[in-house]
Motif scaffolding. Sequence first.
Motif, PDB file in Angstrom:
ATOM      1  N   VAL A  23      77.452  41.441  21.534  1.00 55.21           N
ATOM      2  CA  VAL A  23      76.932  42.763  21.194  1.00 55.21           C
ATOM      3  C   VAL A  23      77.969  43.824  21.562  1.00 55.21           C
ATOM      4  O   VAL A  23      78.293  44.722  20.789  1.00 55.21           O
ATOM      5  N   PHE A  24      78.505  43.717  22.780  1.00 59.28           N
ATOM      6  CA  PHE A  24      79.558  44.645  23.210  1.00 59.28           C
ATOM      7  C   PHE A  24      80.843  44.429  22.429  1.00 59.28           C
ATOM      8  O   PHE A  24      81.477  45.381  21.978  1.00 59.28           O
ATOM      9  N   ILE A  25      81.228  43.165  22.243  1.00 57.64           N
ATOM     10  CA  ILE A  25      82.470  42.868  21.542  1.00 57.64           C
ATOM     11  C   ILE A  25      82.425  43.414  20.120  1.00 57.64           C
ATOM     12  O   ILE A  25      83.418  43.895  19.591  1.00 57.64           O
ATOM     13  N   GLY A  26      81.239  43.377  19.497  1.00 59.69           N
ATOM     14  CA  GLY A  26      81.108  43.931  18.165  1.00 59.69           C
ATOM     15  C   GLY A  26      81.440  45.413  18.141  1.00 59.69           C
ATOM     16  O   GLY A  26      82.114  45.900  17.236  1.00 59.69           O
ATOM     17  N   ALA A  27      80.996  46.155  19.163  1.00 63.65           N
ATOM     18  CA  ALA A  27      81.313  47.582  19.237  1.00 63.65           C
ATOM     19  C   ALA A  27      82.802  47.794  19.464  1.00 63.65           C
ATOM     20  O   ALA A  27      83.432  48.648  18.847  1.00 63.65           O
ATOM     21  N   GLY A 193      66.865  44.704  20.123  1.00 60.03           N
ATOM     22  CA  GLY A 193      67.829  43.755  20.675  1.00 60.03           C
ATOM     23  C   GLY A 193      68.195  42.678  19.677  1.00 60.03           C
ATOM     24  O   GLY A 193      69.372  42.319  19.511  1.00 60.03           O
ATOM     25  N   ALA A 194      67.197  42.153  18.991  1.00 56.23           N
ATOM     26  CA  ALA A 194      67.455  41.124  17.978  1.00 56.23           C
ATOM     27  C   ALA A 194      68.282  41.678  16.829  1.00 56.23           C
ATOM     28  O   ALA A 194      69.165  41.017  16.294  1.00 56.23           O
ATOM     29  N   SER A 195      68.022  42.946  16.461  1.00 57.29           N
ATOM     30  CA  SER A 195      68.768  43.542  15.348  1.00 57.29           C
ATOM     31  C   SER A 195      70.225  43.774  15.704  1.00 57.29           C
ATOM     32  O   SER A 195      71.091  43.829  14.830  1.00 57.29           O
ATOM     33  N   LEU A 196      70.519  43.883  17.016  1.00 51.56           N
ATOM     34  CA  LEU A 196      71.894  44.096  17.455  1.00 51.56           C
ATOM     35  C   LEU A 196      72.623  42.790  17.766  1.00 51.56           C
ATOM     36  O   LEU A 196      73.776  42.812  18.174  1.00 51.56           O
ATOM     37  N   GLY A 197      71.930  41.654  17.595  1.00 49.24           N
ATOM     38  CA  GLY A 197      72.621  40.374  17.737  1.00 49.24           C
ATOM     39  C   GLY A 197      72.115  39.458  18.829  1.00 49.24           C
ATOM     40  O   GLY A 197      72.602  38.335  18.968  1.00 49.24           O
ATOM     41  N   LEU A 198      71.136  39.906  19.639  1.00 50.23           N
ATOM     42  CA  LEU A 198      70.568  39.016  20.652  1.00 50.23           C
ATOM     43  C   LEU A 198      69.632  38.012  19.981  1.00 50.23           C
ATOM     44  O   LEU A 198      69.170  38.238  18.864  1.00 50.23           O
ATOM     45  N   PRO A 199      69.344  36.897  20.660  1.00 51.24           N
ATOM     46  CA  PRO A 199      68.380  35.941  20.084  1.00 51.24           C
ATOM     47  C   PRO A 199      67.050  36.632  19.804  1.00 51.24           C
ATOM     48  O   PRO A 199      66.664  37.573  20.504  1.00 51.24           O
ATOM     49  N   ALA A 238      74.620  57.187  19.932  1.00 50.70           N
ATOM     50  CA  ALA A 238      74.381  58.570  19.537  1.00 50.70           C
ATOM     51  C   ALA A 238      73.158  58.627  18.624  1.00 50.70           C
ATOM     52  O   ALA A 238      72.634  57.592  18.192  1.00 50.70           O
ATOM     53  N   ASP A 239      72.700  59.816  18.342  1.00 50.96           N
ATOM     54  CA  ASP A 239      71.513  59.987  17.497  1.00 50.96           C
ATOM     55  C   ASP A 239      71.662  59.216  16.191  1.00 50.96           C
ATOM     56  O   ASP A 239      72.631  59.402  15.451  1.00 50.96           O
ATOM     57  N   GLY A 245      71.443  50.050  13.858  1.00 51.24           N
ATOM     58  CA  GLY A 245      71.998  48.791  14.362  1.00 51.24           C
ATOM     59  C   GLY A 245      73.376  48.927  14.979  1.00 51.24           C
ATOM     60  O   GLY A 245      74.130  47.958  15.047  1.00 51.24           O
ATOM     61  N   ARG A 246      73.718  50.134  15.454  1.00 47.96           N
ATOM     62  CA  ARG A 246      75.021  50.356  16.063  1.00 47.96           C
ATOM     63  C   ARG A 246      74.830  50.903  17.477  1.00 47.96           C
ATOM     64  O   ARG A 246      73.907  51.664  17.742  1.00 47.96           O
TER      65      ARG A 246
END
Length: 285
Positions: A23-27, A193-199, A238-239, A245-246
Amino acid sequence: PRTMSMPGASKRVVLTAAAAAAVFIGAAAATALSTPKRQRKGAASQSSDKPKLRPLRLAVLNPLDGSRYNRLFCCMFHELLIDCGYVGCELVEFDVRGGEDAGRDAVVSYPDDYTSFDGVVIPGSSADAFDPAKYPFVPRLEATIRVLNAARVPMLGICFGHQVIATALGGNVERNSHPTRAAAEPFTPTALGASLGLPSAKATLLYHHNDVVTMPGQGGEVLGSSATNPVEITAYGADGDLASGRCHAVTFQAHPEFSTATGVEVLTDIIMRRDAPRLGDEWAK
């Protein structure tokens, strides 16, 4: 590092840890993609239809205190990056604690320029984020976090890092009402959380902590919770970013880096050498 055998359920934990770090690496990777002019010499070229990602360069704001955990954090995190498929990343460590309250002859250091990094990592610590009087390095670290957050620099907070990012942004941290928590425990990801890549279902990570975040900082949304902690994982954006999803920052009460070979060794050492004399052999087992 020595190779260690992992516990029986560890494969699931490793996969969750890799997903968590991703999730962090994606950012951070998005930052790398958006800044091609910062290509460093020696970065490997790749021929693929996918976007070309150079190895990440990350600043580690490490509150070094002489402990084995902090001394080996970069080793553990490097192994985690490899588990995520990122090879050749550069971790540049800065001692943000110095020797002021840790009984060491060391000078505090911070990066002069964060634009030369793709992201910032703040690992765990024996310090309490809610007690700046006892730990005088905390206010400067909090001020740095606020600057990085305003600039949307990708940040990853782990355990103490999770807590100090919360306090820096107006959240709340307090002593855990439960005993020292050291276990492989499940958490339940939220829909965000799931939308950002967590199980999308219950997942397990490794923990060792005494303090908990009870309220995220401003702009933070909870990505996962458990029976003992309602704020296990937080994302900051940010808003409108989180809804799309970011995020530019993600924080974990858990230690994804403990799911590596070196991490299991370090966690075992903490439990058996530091915790067992205080909490008893049965607790440690």
